[in-house]
Write a protein that holds these residues in place. Structure first.
Motif, PDB file in Angstrom:
ATOM      1  N   VAL A  64       0.870  -1.177   0.000  1.00 21.90           N
ATOM      2  CA  VAL A  64       0.000   0.000   0.000  1.00 21.90           C
ATOM      3  C   VAL A  64       0.907   1.228   0.000  1.00 21.90           C
ATOM      4  O   VAL A  64       1.694   1.411   0.935  1.00 21.90           O
ATOM      5  N   THR A  65       0.818   2.033  -1.035  1.00 24.19           N
ATOM      6  CA  THR A  65       1.730   3.172  -1.080  1.00 24.19           C
ATOM      7  C   THR A  65       1.269   4.258  -0.118  1.00 24.19           C
ATOM      8  O   THR A  65       0.086   4.372   0.210  1.00 24.19           O
ATOM      9  N   ASN A  66       2.238   5.037   0.302  1.00 28.82           N
ATOM     10  CA  ASN A  66       1.974   6.185   1.150  1.00 28.82           C
ATOM     11  C   ASN A  66       0.857   7.049   0.562  1.00 28.82           C
ATOM     12  O   ASN A  66      -0.052   7.482   1.264  1.00 28.82           O
ATOM     13  N   ALA A  67       0.945   7.288  -0.750  1.00 30.80           N
ATOM     14  CA  ALA A  67      -0.027   8.163  -1.401  1.00 30.80           C
ATOM     15  C   ALA A  67      -1.424   7.534  -1.391  1.00 30.80           C
ATOM     16  O   ALA A  67      -2.405   8.193  -1.045  1.00 30.80           O
ATOM     17  N   ASP A  68      -1.511   6.266  -1.741  1.00 27.16           N
ATOM     18  CA  ASP A  68      -2.823   5.617  -1.763  1.00 27.16           C
ATOM     19  C   ASP A  68      -3.455   5.619  -0.374  1.00 27.16           C
ATOM     20  O   ASP A  68      -4.653   5.818  -0.207  1.00 27.16           O
ATOM     21  N   PHE A  69      -2.611   5.377   0.596  1.00 25.52           N
ATOM     22  CA  PHE A  69      -3.084   5.336   1.979  1.00 25.52           C
ATOM     23  C   PHE A  69      -3.647   6.698   2.405  1.00 25.52           C
ATOM     24  O   PHE A  69      -4.770   6.809   2.891  1.00 25.52           O
ATOM     25  N   LEU A  70      -2.863   7.730   2.165  1.00 23.74           N
ATOM     26  CA  LEU A  70      -3.290   9.064   2.599  1.00 23.74           C
ATOM     27  C   LEU A  70      -4.520   9.542   1.833  1.00 23.74           C
ATOM     28  O   LEU A  70      -5.402  10.195   2.384  1.00 23.74           O
ATOM     29  N   ARG A  71      -4.554   9.201   0.551  1.00 22.06           N
ATOM     30  CA  ARG A  71      -5.699   9.629  -0.237  1.00 22.06           C
ATOM     31  C   ARG A  71      -6.976   8.939   0.271  1.00 22.06           C
ATOM     32  O   ARG A  71      -8.019   9.565   0.386  1.00 22.06           O
ATOM     33  N   SER A  72      -6.838   7.648   0.614  1.00 21.15           N
ATOM     34  CA  SER A  72      -7.995   6.939   1.176  1.00 21.15           C
ATOM     35  C   SER A  72      -8.437   7.599   2.473  1.00 21.15           C
ATOM     36  O   SER A  72      -9.624   7.730   2.750  1.00 21.15           O
ATOM     37  N   ALA A  73      -7.448   8.001   3.277  1.00 22.18           N
ATOM     38  CA  ALA A  73      -7.776   8.620   4.561  1.00 22.18           C
ATOM     39  C   ALA A  73      -8.482   9.960   4.356  1.00 22.18           C
ATOM     40  O   ALA A  73      -9.445  10.285   5.057  1.00 22.18           O
ATOM     41  N   ILE A  74      -8.024  10.718   3.379  1.00 22.11           N
ATOM     42  CA  ILE A  74      -8.667  12.008   3.103  1.00 22.11           C
ATOM     43  C   ILE A  74     -10.070  11.779   2.553  1.00 22.11           C
ATOM     44  O   ILE A  74     -11.043  12.402   2.995  1.00 22.11           O
ATOM     45  N   ASN A  75     -10.176  10.841   1.624  1.00 26.71           N
ATOM     46  CA  ASN A  75     -11.492  10.592   1.027  1.00 26.71           C
ATOM     47  C   ASN A  75     -12.492  10.021   2.030  1.00 26.71           C
ATOM     48  O   ASN A  75     -13.691  10.200   1.883  1.00 26.71           O
ATOM     49  N   ALA A  76     -11.967   9.347   3.047  1.00 26.36           N
ATOM     50  CA  ALA A  76     -12.862   8.802   4.077  1.00 26.36           C
ATOM     51  C   ALA A  76     -13.584   9.929   4.815  1.00 26.36           C
ATOM     52  O   ALA A  76     -14.620   9.717   5.435  1.00 26.36           O
ATOM     53  N   ASP A 125     -17.448  13.238  -3.903  1.00 24.74           N
ATOM     54  CA  ASP A 125     -16.740  14.483  -3.591  1.00 24.74           C
ATOM     55  C   ASP A 125     -15.270  14.192  -3.268  1.00 24.74           C
ATOM     56  O   ASP A 125     -14.610  14.937  -2.552  1.00 24.74           O
ATOM     57  N   GLU A 126     -14.749  13.105  -3.810  1.00 23.89           N
ATOM     58  CA  GLU A 126     -13.371  12.720  -3.508  1.00 23.89           C
ATOM     59  C   GLU A 126     -12.395  13.782  -4.015  1.00 23.89           C
ATOM     60  O   GLU A 126     -12.673  14.471  -4.993  1.00 23.89           O
ATOM     61  N   ILE A 127     -11.282  13.877  -3.316  1.00 20.75           N
ATOM     62  CA  ILE A 127     -10.258  14.852  -3.703  1.00 20.75           C
ATOM     63  C   ILE A 127      -9.688  14.457  -5.068  1.00 20.75           C
ATOM     64  O   ILE A 127      -9.484  13.278  -5.341  1.00 20.75           O
ATOM     65  N   SER A 128      -9.478  15.449  -5.925  1.00 18.18           N
ATOM     66  CA  SER A 128      -8.929  15.118  -7.243  1.00 18.18           C
ATOM     67  C   SER A 128      -7.474  14.710  -7.072  1.00 18.18           C
ATOM     68  O   SER A 128      -6.787  15.170  -6.162  1.00 18.18           O
ATOM     69  N   LEU A 129      -7.039  13.822  -7.962  1.00 17.19           N
ATOM     70  CA  LEU A 129      -5.689  13.278  -7.839  1.00 17.19           C
ATOM     71  C   LEU A 129      -4.647  14.390  -7.884  1.00 17.19           C
ATOM     72  O   LEU A 129      -3.734  14.446  -7.074  1.00 17.19           O
ATOM     73  N   ILE A 130      -4.859  15.320  -8.801  1.00 13.13           N
ATOM     74  CA  ILE A 130      -3.867  16.369  -9.000  1.00 13.13           C
ATOM     75  C   ILE A 130      -3.773  17.276  -7.775  1.00 13.13           C
ATOM     76  O   ILE A 130      -2.701  17.631  -7.310  1.00 13.13           O
ATOM     77  N   LYS A 131      -4.927  17.585  -7.212  1.00  8.54           N
ATOM     78  CA  LYS A 131      -4.953  18.436  -6.027  1.00  8.54           C
ATOM     79  C   LYS A 131      -4.274  17.717  -4.857  1.00  8.54           C
ATOM     80  O   LYS A 131      -3.497  18.298  -4.105  1.00  8.54           O
ATOM     81  N   PHE A 132      -4.594  16.438  -4.754  1.00 14.31           N
ATOM     82  CA  PHE A 132      -4.006  15.647  -3.681  1.00 14.31           C
ATOM     83  C   PHE A 132      -2.484  15.606  -3.789  1.00 14.31           C
ATOM     84  O   PHE A 132      -1.770  15.834  -2.817  1.00 14.31           O
ATOM     85  N   ILE A 133      -2.002  15.327  -5.000  1.00 11.68           N
ATOM     86  CA  ILE A 133      -0.557  15.211  -5.199  1.00 11.68           C
ATOM     87  C   ILE A 133       0.131  16.534  -4.837  1.00 11.68           C
ATOM     88  O   ILE A 133       1.148  16.554  -4.146  1.00 11.68           O
ATOM     89  N   ARG A 134      -0.465  17.642  -5.280  1.00  8.85           N
ATOM     90  CA  ARG A 134       0.126  18.955  -4.959  1.00  8.85           C
ATOM     91  C   ARG A 134       0.214  19.154  -3.453  1.00  8.85           C
ATOM     92  O   ARG A 134       1.228  19.573  -2.916  1.00  8.85           O
ATOM     93  N   GLN A 135      -0.897  18.825  -2.807  1.00 13.89           N
ATOM     94  CA  GLN A 135      -0.968  19.019  -1.366  1.00 13.89           C
ATOM     95  C   GLN A 135       0.078  18.147  -0.668  1.00 13.89           C
ATOM     96  O   GLN A 135       0.783  18.600   0.226  1.00 13.89           O
ATOM     97  N   MET A 136       0.169  16.910  -1.120  1.00 17.52           N
ATOM     98  CA  MET A 136       1.104  15.989  -0.483  1.00 17.52           C
ATOM     99  C   MET A 136       2.544  16.436  -0.727  1.00 17.52           C
ATOM    100  O   MET A 136       3.366  16.431   0.191  1.00 17.52           O
ATOM    101  N   GLU A 137       2.821  16.847  -1.964  1.00 16.90           N
ATOM    102  CA  GLU A 137       4.177  17.320  -2.271  1.00 16.90           C
ATOM    103  C   GLU A 137       4.536  18.527  -1.410  1.00 16.90           C
ATOM    104  O   GLU A 137       5.641  18.617  -0.883  1.00 16.90           O
ATOM    105  N   GLY A 138       3.570  19.429  -1.260  1.00 18.35           N
ATOM    106  CA  GLY A 138       3.796  20.620  -0.444  1.00 18.35           C
ATOM    107  C   GLY A 138       4.140  20.244   0.990  1.00 18.35           C
ATOM    108  O   GLY A 138       5.112  20.738   1.564  1.00 18.35           O
TER     109      GLY A 138
END
Ligand code: ADP
Ligand code: MG
Lengths: 275, 434
Positions: free
Chosen positions: A97-109, A115-128
């Motif tokens: 389970v990748t860090n990104a998949d895990f965190l995205r699941s947690a955010i979407n939960a 209304d799930e977070i868009s992938l691009i927005k998520f990646i930006r946020q995570m990179e930041g």
């Protein structure tokens, strides 16, 4: 007035039938940083786990509420979505389970279906967030905590905390295994999250971390209870003088809990050696 | 012979099919001999699996398909299964015979042969005769003998010396008529220094009665050749899947197997790399998901003859409902294979108290100067991992799914064709979501 109010009252908890928490009271409001200090084996992690709802720790008495809601009634995931976050002393490793998949699941939960977070927005946020914590962006695609060093795991906990925006943050020994640079990074991460809308409970057995994150309240835990509370000066005193003076004042010999020192007992029905 | 009457095939029907396909004499003879053997040989003995209680007779009869020239003309059921993109080189078999092929000119210019088996036996008889049933032999047991006797369809791959085939060779085998035989034979011959990837998909749809799928895969990897073989099976509950796959790996050659066993019915999957040459290597990656009351017997096997030969095998099984999986990993190192190294891991994740899982690692070592390792586990979803994920707000169901997908990820992510990788994920999802 802050609108975060977290209250633990008379909390008792046991593990495998052994009582570890013997009545703990703490009240945390938004904007406050509380520190719990205490030697090893005094029940600090047990408190954190009981608050989060780890199934091994059975709460036998007392109450926990977050903004008036009964936390003890909630499942672990509901507690998290209600706003509790625990940066664990020993985070699990989860292969595949990748860090990104895990965190995205947690955010979407926390968001409704559709209304799930868009992938691009998520990646930006995570990179930041990773950037701020000086985490290599590659870690996004690494399996969750797998093969991370102790320090990397701790930073990863803070990353999750930053991205999940909790109301109450409990940090269990977040400073252990960190060198001074990593400690500063973690402390900066925490300080940046300080707000009126958030309260912190920082568990540590060293005073060191508190040089970088200044607490409003300091509590000392021994024998599964809070035995002394005070301000930052209490932490300073413990740093300078250790725990012995406090144990003496309180008449405590063994500060730990649940580790019955096996007393030597004369076996019954023995016969004296015959000469 | 009286025993022959018990077999699910007879001389006349086999000969009729062979004649209809224009098969050469040697093949007809081989089939007749194999049929005789099938009457004498026992079923294979599988670890803790009563294969004799499975449906083992419903072979159907050879039925030629209706060939088409355009993809659009394929039946809807087949079209749904086609790769959406990156089609490259593709052969489609429906029931007993190929019905469609699209293979670029590039291949024949390179001297590569990629063709359905019926065409191969006519056009490449000599080449085929050298290798057909030479890696897996009819003499082994009743299943391989029957295969040799009745197999129809499949593909033949021949890659000449030092040729690299850029795009994967793809095949789709679909059965939608239980009265038609469905036992393809796949033969891949990679000459010295060549490189090829073959990917297929074995599927049933809308079957109305039971069927046996008795397939054999043979791979010959000549010195320094590399062959990658990936397959995903999704056969219905009524289909018994008997798949025997074997590679001979010569000096410095390499064979990689990736298997996704997503059947709903009983399945014997036996995959072997024979590391014949010095410096040869093999890699096996297998995942399966057991559901309902299906029984799976999954074997990966590496047999080391060559010095400095290396093998790695991973099998991961997720078991639901009342399904049973017997997962065997066999690393055999023969005397003389000095410097050989073999690793294997079998892991079974149990999702239901009524499911059964058995991981049997076996190291059979007849040489001193070798290294070998194995790890095996049968367990449930780790409670601490669940707690950790839930403590971030993820529901128990979702956390469980993430953990299961994570468990299968090492294989799913290795599928060399993206559309098949997606399909495998989708089928894993389907089996887990039922
Ligand atoms: N999961 C557990 N199983 C058994 N005993 C435990 C467990 N967790 C904590 N304990 C016991 O509870 C006591 C307090 O441990 P802990 O809460 O981890 O202390 P601290 O965090 O202050 O070092 C110890 O005696 C420990 O053995
Ligand atoms: Mg602790």
């Amino acid at each position: 007035m802050s609108n975060v109010q977290f209250t633990i009252q008379g909390l008792k908890a046991q593990v495998e039938g052994k009582e570890i928490l013997k009545g703990v009271d703490i009240e945390i409001k938004g904007g406050e940083i509380h520190a719990i200090m205490g030697p090893n084996g005094t029940g600090k992690s047990t408190l954190a786990s009981a608050v989060m709802g780890h199934p091994v720790y059975e709460v036998t008495d007392g109450s926990i509420t977050l903004n008036g809601e009964d936390v003890l009634e909630m499942e672990v995931d509901e507690r998290a979505r209600a706003g509790l976050f625990l940066a664990m002393q020993y985070p699990s490793e989860i292969a595949g389970v990748t860090n990104a998949d895990f965190l995205r699941s947690a955010i979407n939960a926390r968001r409704s279906e559709g209304d799930e977070i868009s992938l691009i927005k998520f990646i930006r946020q995570m990179e930041g967030s990773m950037n701020k914590l000086s985490i290599d962006p590659q870690f996004m695609h690494r399996y969750l905590n797998e093969g991370f060093s102790g320090g990397e795991k701790k930073r990863n906990e803070i990353l999750q905390m930053a991205m999940l925006d909790p109301k109450i943050c409990i940090l269990d020994e977040i400073d252990s295994g960190l060198d001074i640079d990593a400690l500063k990074i973690v402390a900066d991460g925490v300080n940046e999250m300080r707000s009126e809308e958030r309260g912190f409970l920082i568990i540590t057995h060293y005073q060191r971390l508190l040089n970088y994150i200044s607490p409003d309240f300091v509590h000392v835990m021994m024998q599964g209870r809070i035995v002394r509370s005070g301000g930052p000066e209490l932490a300073q005193r413990l740093e300078n003088d250790g725990y012995e003076w406090l144990k003496e004042e309180l008449g405590i010999e063994d500060e730990t809990v649940g580790q019955e020192t096996e007393e030597f007992q004369m076996p019954m029905n023995t016969t004296a050696p015959k000469y | 012979m009286t025993t022959e009457t018990l077999l699910p095939a007879n001389r006349d029907s086999i000969q009729a099919a062979s004649k209809a396909n224009g098969e050469p004499e040697w093949l007809i003879n081989l089939r007749m001999r194999a049929l005789e053997l099938a009457g004498q040989l026992e079923l294979p003995k599988l670890e803790k699996t009563r294969i004799d209680r499975w449906q083992m007779d419903a072979y159907g009869v050879n039925k030629a398909g209706q060939p088409v020239t355009e993809l659009e003309e394929l039946p809807e059921t087949v079209k749904e299964l086609l790769p959406q993109s990156d089609i490259g080189h593709l052969i489609v078999q429906r029931n007993s015979a190929a019905i469609y092929a699209t293979i670029s000119e590039e291949l024949s210019k390179q001297g590569v042969i990629y063709t359905d088996m019926a065409t191969a036996v006519r056009d490449h008889s000599e080449l085929l005769q050298q290798h057909f049933m030479s890696v897996v032999k009819p003499e082994e047991h009743r299943v391989t003998a029957l295969h040799a006797a009745v197999c129809q369809g499949g593909v033949f791959v021949y890659v000449p010396k030092n040729v690299r085939v850029e795009l994967p060779l793809q095949a789709l085998y679909i059965t939608d008529d239980a009265a038609a035989s469905f036992s393809p034979h796949i033969l891949i011959v990679a000459e010295q220094g060549s490189d090829v990837t073959y990917v297929d998909n074995v599927v049933s749809t809308g079957l109305r009665s039971e069927l046996v799928h008795n397939a054999v895969v043979e791979i010959v990897a000549k010195p320094s050749a590399t062959v990658r073989f990936a397959t995903v099976h999704r056969l219905d509950k009524g289909v018994t899947d008997l798949s025997t796959r074997r590679a001979i790996v010569e000096q410095d050659a390499r064979v990689e197997w990736i298997l996704g066993e997503m059947n709903d019915g009983n399945c014997m999957s036996d995959t072997t790399s024979i590391l014949k040459g010095n410096g040869s290597s093999s890699d096996h990656k297998v995942i399966c998901v057991g559901t309902g009351d299906q029984k799976l017997n999954i074997t990966t096997r590496a047999v080391h003859f060559g010095r400095q030969s290396t093998s790695d095998m991973i099998t991961r099984a997720v078991m639901r409902d009342e399904s049973t999986a017997i997962v065997n990993g066999i690393t055999k190192i023969e005397k003389g294979a000095t410097g050989a190294h073999g690793e294997q891991t079998e892991r079974v994740l149990m999702l239901s108290p009524k499911a059964r899982g058995d991981a049997n690692p076996m190291l059979l070592i007849d040489e001193d100067e070798v290294t070998a390792g194995h790890a095996a586990s049968v367990g449930q979803v780790n409670k601490d991992q669940l707690y950790y994920m839930m403590s971030r707000g993820i529901s128990e169901d979702q956390a469980t799914r993430l953990i299961i997908y994570g468990f299968l990820a090492p294989v799913v992510s290795e599928i060399p064709v993206e559309s098949l990788e997606n399909k495998l994920s989708e089928w894993v999802e389907r089996k887990l979501g039922q």
